[in-house]
Design a protein around this motif. Structure first.
Motif, short mmCIF file in Angstrom:
data_model
loop_
_atom_site.label_atom_id
_atom_site.label_comp_id
_atom_site.label_asym_id
_atom_site.label_seq_id
_atom_site.Cartn_x
_atom_site.Cartn_y
_atom_site.Cartn_z
N ASN A 110 0.83 -1.05 -0.08
CA ASN A 110 -0.10 -0.02 -0.17
C ASN A 110 0.72 1.56 -0.02
OD1 ASN A 110 -2.63 -1.45 -0.10
ND2 ASN A 110 -2.73 -0.79 1.53
N GLU A 111 2.44 1.39 0.55
CA GLU A 111 2.74 2.44 0.46
C GLU A 111 2.99 3.09 -0.46
OE1 GLU A 111 3.75 0.04 2.42
OE2 GLU A 111 2.32 0.14 3.94
N GLU A 112 3.09 2.21 -1.78
CA GLU A 112 4.24 1.92 -3.14
C GLU A 112 2.84 1.92 -4.07
OE1 GLU A 112 7.37 -0.64 -3.46
OE2 GLU A 112 7.48 -0.32 -1.30
N LEU A 113 2.01 1.76 -3.74
CA LEU A 113 0.55 0.88 -4.32
C LEU A 113 -0.05 2.35 -5.81
CD1 LEU A 113 -0.98 -0.88 -5.21
CD2 LEU A 113 -3.24 -0.30 -3.44
N GLY A 114 -0.13 3.60 -4.90
CA GLY A 114 -0.03 4.40 -5.81
C GLY A 114 0.66 4.56 -7.33
N ARG A 115 2.27 4.68 -6.88
CA ARG A 115 2.92 5.35 -8.25
C ARG A 115 3.14 3.83 -8.92
NH1 ARG A 115 6.92 8.20 -8.35
NH2 ARG A 115 9.02 7.88 -9.95
N HIS A 116 2.76 2.37 -8.25
CA HIS A 116 2.81 1.08 -8.85
C HIS A 116 1.94 1.18 -9.94
CE1 HIS A 116 3.18 -3.10 -9.62
NE2 HIS A 116 2.19 -2.84 -9.41
N ALA A 117 0.82 1.63 -9.50
CA ALA A 117 -0.59 1.52 -10.12
C ALA A 117 -0.54 2.39 -11.71
CB ALA A 117 -1.67 1.82 -9.48
N VAL A 118 0.02 3.39 -11.04
CA VAL A 118 0.38 4.81 -11.92
C VAL A 118 1.83 3.55 -13.28
CG1 VAL A 118 0.93 7.08 -12.73
CG2 VAL A 118 -0.60 6.44 -10.93
N GLN A 119 2.52 3.50 -12.61
CA GLN A 119 3.60 2.78 -13.92
C GLN A 119 3.31 2.15 -14.61
OE1 GLN A 119 7.06 3.17 -10.94
NE2 GLN A 119 7.77 4.89 -11.78
N THR A 120 2.50 1.04 -13.83
CA THR A 120 2.31 -0.05 -14.40
C THR A 120 0.74 0.54 -15.73
OG1 THR A 120 2.17 -1.77 -12.31
CG2 THR A 120 0.40 -2.55 -13.73
N LEU A 121 -0.49 0.94 -15.09
CA LEU A 121 -0.41 1.18 -16.41
C LEU A 121 -0.64 2.45 -17.52
CD1 LEU A 121 -4.84 1.66 -16.20
CD2 LEU A 121 -3.54 4.41 -16.38
N VAL A 122 0.49 3.23 -17.45
CA VAL A 122 1.40 3.81 -18.48
C VAL A 122 2.83 2.28 -19.10
CG1 VAL A 122 2.98 5.39 -19.10
CG2 VAL A 122 1.41 5.44 -18.19
N ARG A 123 3.28 1.39 -18.48
CA ARG A 123 4.13 0.60 -18.63
C ARG A 123 2.91 -0.43 -19.81
NH1 ARG A 123 5.64 -1.27 -15.13
NH2 ARG A 123 7.30 0.25 -14.21
N TRP A 124 1.86 -0.69 -19.15
CA TRP A 124 1.23 -1.49 -20.28
C TRP A 124 0.54 -1.25 -21.44
CZ3 TRP A 124 0.18 -6.71 -19.47
CH2 TRP A 124 -0.95 -7.59 -20.06
N ARG A 125 0.57 0.09 -21.25
CA ARG A 125 -0.26 0.83 -22.84
C ARG A 125 0.99 0.84 -23.20
NH1 ARG A 125 -3.70 2.70 -26.18
NH2 ARG A 125 -5.08 2.70 -24.67
N ARG A 126 2.37 0.80 -23.67
CA ARG A 126 2.81 1.56 -23.91
C ARG A 126 4.03 0.12 -24.52
NH1 ARG A 126 6.79 5.95 -21.04
NH2 ARG A 126 4.74 7.69 -21.40
N ASP A 127 3.85 -0.84 -23.74
CA ASP A 127 4.55 -2.46 -23.95
C ASP A 127 3.59 -2.61 -24.74
OD1 ASP A 127 6.69 -1.71 -22.83
OD2 ASP A 127 5.83 -3.25 -21.15
#
Length: 178
Positions: A70-87
């Protein structure tokens, strides 16, 4: 089947099921849009019903987005969403926006999104207004995904992943921590 073929089929199926009633969607139409044969879709996904089930399933998205403490969840979710679209050339969540119309299949897509993504976030939250905060987290992620889908060559499409996370994730994280 190549990953390119799978992606093309899923992209075409998402468009078809989001824009038309289930009864009007055909495997031939999806195949034509994906530039593959209908028999290839049947071979790898089964029939129309199982392809729809794949399109309406958000479990993978939820697992990917929630794969951090949870302490890193916001950043992780944003990065995952962007990375997934790009990849992958696909968004993890935006297809739910196109399910806003009427029809049983669109209701099913929205219900699965709520059950798998929104409730997935809600289960991780503590404190007050858990359900509202989970919906707002999903809304922020949908907004980011929609921005990338609308302007595929704009600043969000090409900005450094860490910069996007630095700017966008604090708002998501504030909803997570309450």
């Amino acid at each position: 089947m190549t990953e390119v073929g799978r992606t093309a089929i899923l992209r075409a199926a998402r468009r078809a099921f989001a824009r038309k009633p289930y009864a009007e969607v055909t495997l031939r139409g999806i195949a034509a849009d994906a530039n593959v044969s209908a028999s290839l879709i049947v071979k790898h996904f089964g029939g129309k019903e199982s392809l729809f089930d794949t399109v309406a399933d958000f479990r993978e998205a939820a697992e990917l987005l929630l794969a951090a403490p949870n302490e890193e969840l916001g950043r992780h979710a944003v990065q995952t969403l962007v990375r997934w679209r790009r990849d992958n050339g696909l968004d993890l969540l935006v297809r739910v926006i196109f399910a806003a119309g009427i029809g049983d299949e669109r209701v099913l897509i929205r219900d699965r999104f709520t059950d798998q993504v929104v409730r997935g976030f809600a289960e991780r939250l503590a404190g007050e207004h858990v359900d509202l905060r989970a919906e707002l987290i999903a809304a922020q992620l949908l907004g980011l995904g929609a921005a990338m889908a609308v302007d595929r060559t704009g600043p969000t499409a090409s900005a450094d992943l860490d910069l996007i996370a630095d700017l966008y994730a604090p708002g998501v994280q504030a909803l997570i921590t309450g």
